[in-house]
Design a protein around this motif. Sequence first.
Motif, PDB file in Angstrom:
ATOM      1  N   PHE A   1       9.269  37.687 -33.757  1.00  0.00           N
ATOM      2  CA  PHE A   1       9.804  36.799 -32.714  1.00  0.00           C
ATOM      3  C   PHE A   1       8.927  35.555 -32.591  1.00  0.00           C
ATOM      4  O   PHE A   1       9.423  34.424 -32.581  1.00  0.00           O
ATOM      5  CB  PHE A   1       9.860  37.554 -31.383  1.00  0.00           C
ATOM      6  CG  PHE A   1      10.443  36.762 -30.249  1.00  0.00           C
ATOM      7  CD1 PHE A   1      11.797  36.810 -29.981  1.00  0.00           C
ATOM      8  CD2 PHE A   1       9.638  35.975 -29.441  1.00  0.00           C
ATOM      9  CE1 PHE A   1      12.344  36.089 -28.927  1.00  0.00           C
ATOM     10  CE2 PHE A   1      10.165  35.246 -28.391  1.00  0.00           C
ATOM     11  CZ  PHE A   1      11.531  35.303 -28.135  1.00  0.00           C
ATOM     12  N   CYS A   2       7.612  35.754 -32.518  1.00  0.00           N
ATOM     13  CA  CYS A   2       6.680  34.629 -32.375  1.00  0.00           C
ATOM     14  C   CYS A   2       6.661  33.762 -33.627  1.00  0.00           C
ATOM     15  O   CYS A   2       6.547  32.529 -33.540  1.00  0.00           O
ATOM     16  CB  CYS A   2       5.273  35.139 -32.068  1.00  0.00           C
ATOM     17  SG  CYS A   2       5.097  35.888 -30.442  1.00  0.00           S
TER      18      CYS A   2
ATOM     19  N   VAL B   1       9.387  31.328 -33.520  1.00  0.00           N
ATOM     20  CA  VAL B   1       9.084  30.217 -32.613  1.00  0.00           C
ATOM     21  C   VAL B   1       8.294  29.151 -33.364  1.00  0.00           C
ATOM     22  O   VAL B   1       8.602  27.949 -33.301  1.00  0.00           O
ATOM     23  CB  VAL B   1       8.294  30.706 -31.385  1.00  0.00           C
ATOM     24  CG1 VAL B   1       7.938  29.523 -30.478  1.00  0.00           C
ATOM     25  CG2 VAL B   1       9.088  31.744 -30.607  1.00  0.00           C
TER      26      VAL B   1
ATOM     27  N   GLY C   1      14.551  35.246 -31.765  1.00  0.00           N
ATOM     28  CA  GLY C   1      13.639  34.142 -31.466  1.00  0.00           C
ATOM     29  C   GLY C   1      14.244  32.802 -31.828  1.00  0.00           C
ATOM     30  O   GLY C   1      14.139  31.823 -31.072  1.00  0.00           O
TER      31      GLY C   1
ATOM     32  N   LEU D   1      15.161  26.861 -25.501  1.00  0.00           N
ATOM     33  CA  LEU D   1      14.299  26.914 -24.323  1.00  0.00           C
ATOM     34  C   LEU D   1      13.321  25.744 -24.320  1.00  0.00           C
ATOM     35  O   LEU D   1      13.087  25.112 -23.276  1.00  0.00           O
ATOM     36  CB  LEU D   1      13.535  28.243 -24.290  1.00  0.00           C
ATOM     37  CG  LEU D   1      12.538  28.417 -23.136  1.00  0.00           C
ATOM     38  CD1 LEU D   1      13.252  28.336 -21.787  1.00  0.00           C
ATOM     39  CD2 LEU D   1      11.804  29.749 -23.267  1.00  0.00           C
ATOM     40  N   PHE D   2      12.758  25.441 -25.500  1.00  0.00           N
ATOM     41  CA  PHE D   2      11.864  24.284 -25.544  1.00  0.00           C
ATOM     42  C   PHE D   2      12.633  22.997 -25.277  1.00  0.00           C
ATOM     43  O   PHE D   2      12.073  22.032 -24.732  1.00  0.00           O
ATOM     44  CB  PHE D   2      11.129  24.181 -26.883  1.00  0.00           C
ATOM     45  CG  PHE D   2      10.182  23.018 -26.907  1.00  0.00           C
ATOM     46  CD1 PHE D   2       8.971  23.086 -26.233  1.00  0.00           C
ATOM     47  CD2 PHE D   2      10.528  21.841 -27.554  1.00  0.00           C
ATOM     48  CE1 PHE D   2       8.118  21.996 -26.204  1.00  0.00           C
ATOM     49  CE2 PHE D   2       9.671  20.752 -27.531  1.00  0.00           C
ATOM     50  CZ  PHE D   2       8.459  20.833 -26.854  1.00  0.00           C
TER      51      PHE D   2
ATOM     52  N   SER E   1       2.605  30.862 -28.730  1.00  0.00           N
ATOM     53  CA  SER E   1       3.265  31.794 -29.659  1.00  0.00           C
ATOM     54  C   SER E   1       2.279  32.310 -30.696  1.00  0.00           C
ATOM     55  O   SER E   1       2.267  33.509 -31.016  1.00  0.00           O
ATOM     56  CB  SER E   1       4.431  31.090 -30.360  1.00  0.00           C
ATOM     57  OG  SER E   1       5.397  30.665 -29.421  1.00  0.00           O
TER      58      SER E   1
ATOM     59  N   TYR F   1       3.342  25.001 -26.657  1.00  0.00           N
ATOM     60  CA  TYR F   1       4.373  26.021 -26.893  1.00  0.00           C
ATOM     61  C   TYR F   1       4.054  26.811 -28.161  1.00  0.00           C
ATOM     62  O   TYR F   1       4.120  28.041 -28.192  1.00  0.00           O
ATOM     63  CB  TYR F   1       5.703  25.296 -27.029  1.00  0.00           C
ATOM     64  CG  TYR F   1       6.957  26.129 -26.843  1.00  0.00           C
ATOM     65  CD1 TYR F   1       7.351  26.568 -25.582  1.00  0.00           C
ATOM     66  CD2 TYR F   1       7.793  26.402 -27.930  1.00  0.00           C
ATOM     67  CE1 TYR F   1       8.535  27.277 -25.412  1.00  0.00           C
ATOM     68  CE2 TYR F   1       8.971  27.112 -27.766  1.00  0.00           C
ATOM     69  CZ  TYR F   1       9.336  27.547 -26.498  1.00  0.00           C
ATOM     70  OH  TYR F   1      10.507  28.244 -26.332  1.00  0.00           O
TER      71      TYR F   1
ATOM     72  N   THR G   1      11.097  26.357 -34.023  1.00  0.00           N
ATOM     73  CA  THR G   1      10.938  25.346 -32.977  1.00  0.00           C
ATOM     74  C   THR G   1      10.304  24.087 -33.547  1.00  0.00           C
ATOM     75  O   THR G   1      10.696  22.968 -33.201  1.00  0.00           O
ATOM     76  CB  THR G   1      10.090  25.889 -31.811  1.00  0.00           C
ATOM     77  OG1 THR G   1      10.675  27.100 -31.335  1.00  0.00           O
ATOM     78  CG2 THR G   1      10.030  24.876 -30.668  1.00  0.00           C
TER      79      THR G   1
ATOM     80  N   VAL H   1      16.929  31.904 -29.180  1.00  0.00           N
ATOM     81  CA  VAL H   1      16.519  31.651 -27.796  1.00  0.00           C
ATOM     82  C   VAL H   1      15.489  30.534 -27.656  1.00  0.00           C
ATOM     83  O   VAL H   1      15.612  29.653 -26.778  1.00  0.00           O
ATOM     84  CB  VAL H   1      15.954  32.946 -27.171  1.00  0.00           C
ATOM     85  CG1 VAL H   1      15.371  32.671 -25.779  1.00  0.00           C
ATOM     86  CG2 VAL H   1      17.036  34.016 -27.102  1.00  0.00           C
ATOM     87  N   MET H   2      14.459  30.530 -28.494  1.00  0.00           N
ATOM     88  CA  MET H   2      13.271  29.739 -28.194  1.00  0.00           C
ATOM     89  C   MET H   2      13.382  28.242 -28.472  1.00  0.00           C
ATOM     90  O   MET H   2      12.872  27.447 -27.670  1.00  0.00           O
ATOM     91  CB  MET H   2      12.073  30.343 -28.921  1.00  0.00           C
ATOM     92  CG  MET H   2      11.774  31.785 -28.489  1.00  0.00           C
ATOM     93  SD  MET H   2      11.608  31.981 -26.694  1.00  0.00           S
ATOM     94  CE  MET H   2       9.946  31.343 -26.470  1.00  0.00           C
TER      95      MET H   2
END
Length: 396
Positions: free
Chosen positions: A226-227, A230, A353, A360-361, A380, A376, A234, A356-357
Amino acid sequence: MTNLLLALIYLAFISLGLPDSLLGSAWPEIYPGFGVPVSYAGIISMIISLGTITSSLLSDRIISRLGTGKVTAISGLLTALAILGFALAPNFWVLCACAIPYGLGAGSVDVALNNYVALHFKSTHMNWLHCSWGIGATIGPYVMGIALSGGGSWQSGYWYVSCIQLSITAILFLSLPLWRRQEPEDYGANTEESPGSDASSAHPRPLKLSQVVWIKGVKEVMTCFFCYSVMEQTTGVWGGTYLKLFKGMDAAAAAAFAGMLFLGVTLGRAASGFLSIRYSDQQLIRLGMILTAGGVLLLLMPGPAIVTVCGLMTIGLGCSPMYPAMIHATPQIFGREHSRAIIGVQMASFNVGMFVMPPLFGLIAQHLSVGFLPVYLALSLGIFALMQRRLASLYV
């Protein structure tokens, strides 16, 4: 026999990457013609992600029933037909419908091939196979560019890629006899390049999701994936915006340099294939964390935008060994009998991830500042490092 299958897997990984960057390269031409807002690309991406998450979670049962070869061929066919559907779509809602088989096809084949390579081959091949995905993801926009520059439409670009995908799918179906000879050895026999085997684990029964998550270390490795998503996704989505709005780079240059992350990932995986000959999966993951931390620091440094560009490239180089190394280590950490189910939840965690992420950012960038991107990413990376520390005792 093994070398021929490996060549087919390389081809399948290129096939996996081919359509992944098509939507981004074609969307500026798609949305005006269909009369939809530019933001609607997110709807298609979300549908694809949901399909991928679903098929990843179901992959243990699907692969157990059909086998790796059939899953690879059928998934290739689903993806090829979905891309053909994009080429023939008369409106936006047909694109959304075609995104469903595209997402469903992508999840199971990703799990099937990653698990097969983790069981049968050294980390070198895992890195180079993921580099092959990057090659496919690079070829896709190039094909679309040829279609558009030649006076054609975006539909022509999708048509060309669908023809390539259908050709690869035909090869995969023709290769099914090779898979049938090899797959009985997946869990019970040792191959020349296999990391080890356990005869007692032959023909493992599919695990329920509730059973998988309670295996020691699975929650930690799910958090790691998940991380990781990100850090990679991201940065990939918001890197260009960070260059333009926070570093003052002009729009054209920011768009061009935003791709430095994925260039770093592709080049890094090519190099990691050689590094993995000498260094273990755990050592490669640590190297990746150090490089990623260095890239985040470069994003935080004041100065010219070129420093930030170097930061994006460094983050890409850092991300490059972590994903393949974590997958390759799965049979060693959790056992061959559990690897397929666990790789399924790893893929699902990555896609959750990704789902969603980055959005979100986007809210953080809109209401606060895009300048929070390094923070951010650092958070992570910190959680990723903590989970890796907790997993360290499980490595063998």
